[in-house]
Design a protein around this motif. Structure first.
Motif, mmCIF file in Angstrom:
data_model
loop_
_atom_site.group_PDB
_atom_site.id
_atom_site.type_symbol
_atom_site.label_atom_id
_atom_site.label_comp_id
_atom_site.label_asym_id
_atom_site.label_seq_id
_atom_site.Cartn_x
_atom_site.Cartn_y
_atom_site.Cartn_z
ATOM 1 N N ALA A 18 0.842 -1.207 0.000
ATOM 2 C CA ALA A 18 0.000 0.000 0.000
ATOM 3 C C ALA A 18 0.868 1.244 0.000
ATOM 4 N N SER A 19 2.001 1.182 0.697
ATOM 5 C CA SER A 19 2.900 2.341 0.749
ATOM 6 C C SER A 19 3.686 2.488 -0.540
ATOM 7 N N ARG A 20 3.871 1.337 -1.258
ATOM 8 C CA ARG A 20 4.727 1.355 -2.456
ATOM 9 C C ARG A 20 3.992 1.905 -3.684
ATOM 10 N N THR A 21 2.680 2.043 -3.599
ATOM 11 C CA THR A 21 1.940 2.551 -4.765
ATOM 12 C C THR A 21 2.464 3.941 -5.123
ATOM 13 N N ARG A 22 2.256 4.329 -6.372
ATOM 14 C CA ARG A 22 2.816 5.581 -6.867
ATOM 15 C C ARG A 22 2.453 6.751 -5.963
ATOM 16 N N LYS A 23 3.469 7.472 -5.567
ATOM 17 C CA LYS A 23 3.226 8.544 -4.607
ATOM 18 C C LYS A 23 2.872 9.835 -5.347
ATOM 19 N N GLN A 24 2.179 10.715 -4.607
ATOM 20 C CA GLN A 24 1.776 11.990 -5.199
ATOM 21 C C GLN A 24 2.549 13.119 -4.549
ATOM 22 N N ASP A 25 2.659 14.234 -5.268
ATOM 23 C CA ASP A 25 3.303 15.409 -4.677
ATOM 24 C C ASP A 25 2.430 15.942 -3.550
#
Ligand SMILES: Cc1cc2nc3c(=O)[nH]c(=O)nc-3n(C[C@H](O)[C@H](O)[C@H](O)COP(=O)(O)O)c2cc1C
Length: 202
Positions: A18-25
């Protein structure tokens, strides 16, 4: 045949995926939402016959022995001068029982309001400092000002806790943790990983 031993349910943890999903600014001004959440505290002070209270989230542990706590207390706050002059305060730890009071205390000034009277809070006497203890809080830490080097530049006070009063139960109180925008998270699930710590690190 022996019955299988019941498995102790492991505490729920968030999956790493869940943490590895693409992060947002995220605007850097909103980083507080993730890094700020130490417990919200009420800081009580006493100066020239007046008792005061403020709500505080910007604090950090700096040392165990002596017990040093760093705190940002804005110079816009009435408490700033009271604490700078008296060189002491009490850091009180409220729980969810005081949620509305915590917010109200943080939204008015002791320059205009007697907050103990306005919010019907009982006060106790400190053993070391003149600032009052908020008795309805789970813990009360009497503090003396230890270092003023960063007060002028950053409103940053370094206190030494000289006396600590703590309710023995519950061991993990439901404390409030501020995430900005009027929203708090509440301390909840307890997870122990004592076995992974080196003894000197506990
Ligand atoms: C949840 C919350 C957290 C706060 N954290 C801080 C803080 O860490 N430092 C600070 O200077 N003010 C903080 N404030 C603002 C003060 O509590 C507020 O300005 C208060 O009215 C000051 O009271 P005084 O003027 O009587 O000292 C916070 C307020 C709220 C509601």
């Amino acid at each position: 045949m022996t019955a299988p031993r019941p498995q102790r349910p492991s505490p729920p943890t968030q999956s790493a995926a869940a943490s590895r999903t693409r992060k947002q600014d995220l605007p850097v001004s909103e980083v507080r939402r993730y890094l700020e959440p130490g417990p919200i505290v009420l800081v009580s002070s006493h100066w020239r016959g007046q008792d005061n209270l403020m709500t505080m989230g910007w604090h950090l542990v700096m040392e165990f022995t002596p017990s040093l706590i760093g705190c940002v207390i804005s110079s816009a706050n009435h408490s700033h001068e009271m604490i700078r002059r008296s060189r002491e305060c009490v850091i009180n730890l409220p729980t969810t029982a005081l949620t509305d009071t915590v917010v109200r205390i943080g939204n008015c000034s002791g320059a205009e309001v007697d907050k103990f009277a306005a919010f019907g809070l009982a006060r106790g006497a400190g053993e070391v400092v003149k600032a009052p203890l908020v008795t309805d809080c789970h813990a009360n830490f009497e503090c003396r000002l230890h270092d003023t080097a960063l007060v002028k530049r950053h409103d940053f006070f370094i206190f030494e806790v000289v006396k600590a009063h703590v309710a023995p139960r519950p061991r993990h109180p439901k404390t409030l943790h501020y995430t900005g925008d009027g929203v708090f998270v509440v301390a909840g699930q307890v997870i122990s990983r004592r076995q992974l710590f080196r003894p000197g690190m506990l």
